[in-house]
Write an enzyme that holds these catalytic residues in place. Structure first.
Site, PDB file in Angstrom:
ATOM      1  N   SER A 156       0.871  -1.178   0.000  1.00  0.00           N
ATOM      2  CA  SER A 156       0.000   0.000   0.000  1.00  0.00           C
ATOM      3  C   SER A 156       0.906   1.226   0.000  1.00  0.00           C
ATOM      4  O   SER A 156       1.274   1.737   1.051  1.00  0.00           O
ATOM      5  CB  SER A 156      -0.899   0.003   1.234  1.00  0.00           C
ATOM      6  OG  SER A 156      -1.631  -1.193   1.320  1.00  0.00           O
TER       7      SER A 156
ATOM      8  N   LYS B 185      -6.844   2.308  -2.728  1.00  0.00           N
ATOM      9  CA  LYS B 185      -6.502   1.522  -1.528  1.00  0.00           C
ATOM     10  C   LYS B 185      -6.449   2.429  -0.289  1.00  0.00           C
ATOM     11  O   LYS B 185      -7.006   2.109   0.764  1.00  0.00           O
ATOM     12  CB  LYS B 185      -5.148   0.816  -1.725  1.00  0.00           C
ATOM     13  CG  LYS B 185      -4.564   0.183  -0.486  1.00  0.00           C
ATOM     14  CD  LYS B 185      -5.432  -0.926   0.077  1.00  0.00           C
ATOM     15  CE  LYS B 185      -4.971  -1.342   1.465  1.00  0.00           C
ATOM     16  NZ  LYS B 185      -5.887  -2.275   2.109  1.00  0.00           N
TER      17      LYS B 185
HETATM   18  P1  NAD Z   1       4.864  -6.709   7.563  1.00  0.00           P
HETATM   19  O1  NAD Z   1       5.536  -5.649   8.342  1.00  0.00           O
HETATM   20  O2  NAD Z   1       4.313  -7.915   8.278  1.00  0.00           O
HETATM   21  O3  NAD Z   1       5.862  -7.252   6.435  1.00  0.00           O
HETATM   22  C1  NAD Z   1       6.702  -6.427   5.679  1.00  0.00           C
HETATM   23  C2  NAD Z   1       7.897  -7.278   5.245  1.00  0.00           C
HETATM   24  O4  NAD Z   1       8.740  -6.467   4.403  1.00  0.00           O
HETATM   25  C3  NAD Z   1       8.761  -7.748   6.411  1.00  0.00           C
HETATM   26  O5  NAD Z   1       8.997  -9.142   6.319  1.00  0.00           O
HETATM   27  C4  NAD Z   1      10.062  -6.948   6.261  1.00  0.00           C
HETATM   28  O6  NAD Z   1      11.218  -7.646   6.693  1.00  0.00           O
HETATM   29  C5  NAD Z   1      10.083  -6.728   4.745  1.00  0.00           C
HETATM   30  N1  NAD Z   1      10.910  -5.589   4.350  1.00  0.00           N
HETATM   31  C6  NAD Z   1      10.896  -4.333   4.864  1.00  0.00           C
HETATM   32  N2  NAD Z   1      11.813  -3.564   4.240  1.00  0.00           N
HETATM   33  C7  NAD Z   1      12.409  -4.352   3.301  1.00  0.00           C
HETATM   34  C8  NAD Z   1      13.434  -4.151   2.359  1.00  0.00           C
HETATM   35  N3  NAD Z   1      14.041  -2.963   2.226  1.00  0.00           N
HETATM   36  N4  NAD Z   1      13.805  -5.182   1.575  1.00  0.00           N
HETATM   37  C9  NAD Z   1      13.219  -6.394   1.699  1.00  0.00           C
HETATM   38  N5  NAD Z   1      12.222  -6.661   2.594  1.00  0.00           N
HETATM   39  C10 NAD Z   1      11.828  -5.645   3.385  1.00  0.00           C
HETATM   40  O7  NAD Z   1       3.735  -5.963   6.721  1.00  0.00           O
HETATM   41  P2  NAD Z   1       2.385  -6.603   6.101  1.00  0.00           P
HETATM   42  O8  NAD Z   1       1.310  -6.521   7.127  1.00  0.00           O
HETATM   43  O9  NAD Z   1       2.712  -7.873   5.426  1.00  0.00           O
HETATM   44  O10 NAD Z   1       2.062  -5.470   4.996  1.00  0.00           O
HETATM   45  C11 NAD Z   1       2.764  -5.358   3.769  1.00  0.00           C
HETATM   46  C12 NAD Z   1       2.062  -4.312   2.914  1.00  0.00           C
HETATM   47  O11 NAD Z   1       0.703  -4.728   2.685  1.00  0.00           O
HETATM   48  C13 NAD Z   1       1.956  -2.929   3.575  1.00  0.00           C
HETATM   49  O12 NAD Z   1       2.081  -1.932   2.596  1.00  0.00           O
HETATM   50  C14 NAD Z   1       0.562  -2.925   4.183  1.00  0.00           C
HETATM   51  O13 NAD Z   1       0.064  -1.614   4.344  1.00  0.00           O
HETATM   52  C15 NAD Z   1      -0.194  -3.740   3.152  1.00  0.00           C
HETATM   53  N6  NAD Z   1      -1.395  -4.440   3.623  1.00  0.00           N
HETATM   54  C16 NAD Z   1      -1.378  -5.127   4.813  1.00  0.00           C
HETATM   55  C17 NAD Z   1      -2.530  -5.805   5.211  1.00  0.00           C
HETATM   56  C18 NAD Z   1      -2.592  -6.594   6.518  1.00  0.00           C
HETATM   57  O14 NAD Z   1      -3.694  -7.012   6.899  1.00  0.00           O
HETATM   58  N7  NAD Z   1      -1.484  -6.854   7.183  1.00  0.00           N
HETATM   59  C19 NAD Z   1      -3.683  -5.791   4.406  1.00  0.00           C
HETATM   60  C20 NAD Z   1      -3.645  -5.111   3.192  1.00  0.00           C
HETATM   61  C21 NAD Z   1      -2.496  -4.434   2.810  1.00  0.00           C
END
Ligand code: NAD
Length: 313
Positions: free
Chosen positions: A109, A184
């Site tokens: 997002s 979104k």
């Molecule tokens: P999260 O924090 O659980 O996971 C993010 C991952 O990205 C982590 O494993 C982290 O190590 C990795 N990461 C961060 N920086 C990095 C880099 N420079 N290089 C490689 N890997 C890197 O987050 P999430 O909940 O999985 O959310 C991910 C995206 O999806 C976000 O943008 C969030 O807003 C969106 N989103 C989340 C949900 C939800 O319910 N969790 C729902 C819809 C959308």
């Protein structure tokens, strides 16, 4: 016309967090070959073993074996750094290994403005970008039933459809590049406003003597029903589990993005002007890693009222 990407195409997947991990499992289930990368090397090692997937040590190495890469990381600034490199290390970036015609699908997002800027930079190098953020949370990431809202060139989107369909059951073409990220953020604003309204009503009702579950049953059969009354309060708040899997920090980030869209379009937004700082403040009080469903604690703490299954205290 190019053929759609179909299994067993290699798909680079960067960001194996709460959402990325189940999404990558569904890609693999559909017959694609995920090529994994995350800063957290433990999760990479675990998934690489489970899925018998490649896990290159660097982003350029990943890009060299994939015509398509997906980013599923916290925000657009991180996507930009992954793709173009930080100020110091462009050589270690994804684009350093991408060849002309390769596609990046940003499913994070991200901010629509930063996405459009990134699209321009990538276009100069002959690289293609679409934005395809998701909704449905961890539960629907696991079941492969995410809603996916896509922005970008129609031909590129069509080529990516089989990839998206392995992770989502509803794919919407929202418009040009950035449109997916804009809707979104606006969607999460509507969701957050609904959560806040329901929190206020439930705490007030509890203090008036009503049982929280009875109030939810009434909302859900009446015009006050929303996604939070249906899918969040009973499951994550009254149960006191608070484990929906979407953090306060990410919600606050999405709301800042929504406000950015409202401002950029000169839209009067009195409700967002109140709601967004309220969530940001809650994220500061409760911590960015707390679950977004914990936001109700701010009202509970202010009133000394706790919403529970059997009643409130
Ligand atoms: P999260 O924090 O659980 O996971 C993010 C991952 O990205 C982590 O494993 C982290 O190590 C990795 N990461 C961060 N920086 C990095 C880099 N420079 N290089 C490689 N890997 C890197 O987050 P999430 O909940 O999985 O959310 C991910 C995206 O999806 C976000 O943008 C969030 O807003 C969106 N989103 C989340 C949900 C939800 O319910 N969790 C729902 C819809 C959308």
């Amino acid at each position: 016309m190019y053929e759609p990407f179909s299994p067993p195409e290699n798909i680079g997947f960067i960001g194996l967090g709460k959402m990325g991990e189940p999404m990558v499992r569904n890609l693999a289930k559909a017959g694609f070959r995920p090529v994994l990368f995350d800063l957290n090397r433990d999760i990479v090692a675990k998934l690489a073993k489970e899925l018998r997937a490649k896990a290159p040590a660097s982003l350029p190495e990943l890009a060299r074996v994939c015509r398509v890469a997906i980013t599923m990381v916290p925000d657009g600034a991180i996507v930009r750094e992954i793709v173009l490199g930080g100020r110091v290390d462009a050589g270690a970036s994804l684009s350093a290994g991408m060849t002309a015609g390769s596609v990046l699908i940003d499913m994070s997002s991200s901010s629509p403005t930063s996405t459009r800027e990134l699209g321009k930079e990538l276009a100069k190098r002959g690289l293609l970008l679409i934005d395809a953020p998701v909704s449905g949370g961890v539960r629907r990431a696991v079941s492969g039933e995410l809603a996916i809202m896509v922005g970008g060139d129609g031909d590129v989107i069509d080529r990516c459809r089989p990839i998206l369909a392995s992770m989502g059951s509803k794919i919407f073409v929202a418009g040009p590049l950035g449109a997916g990220h804009a809707i979104k953020a606006l969607n999460n604003y509507v969701s957050a406003a609904g959560y806040l309204a329901a929190s206020e009503a439930l705490v007030a009702g509890a203090r008036f003597g009503l049982a929280p579950q009875v109030m939810l049953d009434i909302f859900n059969a009446s015009s006050g029903m929303n996604n939070s009354t249906q899918n969040k309060f009973s499951q994550y708040v009254l149960s006191r589990r608070f484990d929906a899997g979407f953090s306060m920090g990410l919600m606050a980030k999405d709301l800042r993005t929504a406000l950015e869209v409202l401002r950029a379009t000169d839209t009067p937004a009195p409700l967002a002007d109140y709601c967004v700082p309220f969530w940001e403040d809650a994220a500061k009080k409760l911590g960015p890693h707390s679950d977004h469903t914990e936001m109700v604690r701010v009202l509970e703490q202010a009133t000394g009222t706790e919403l529970k299954k059997g009643g409130s205290s």
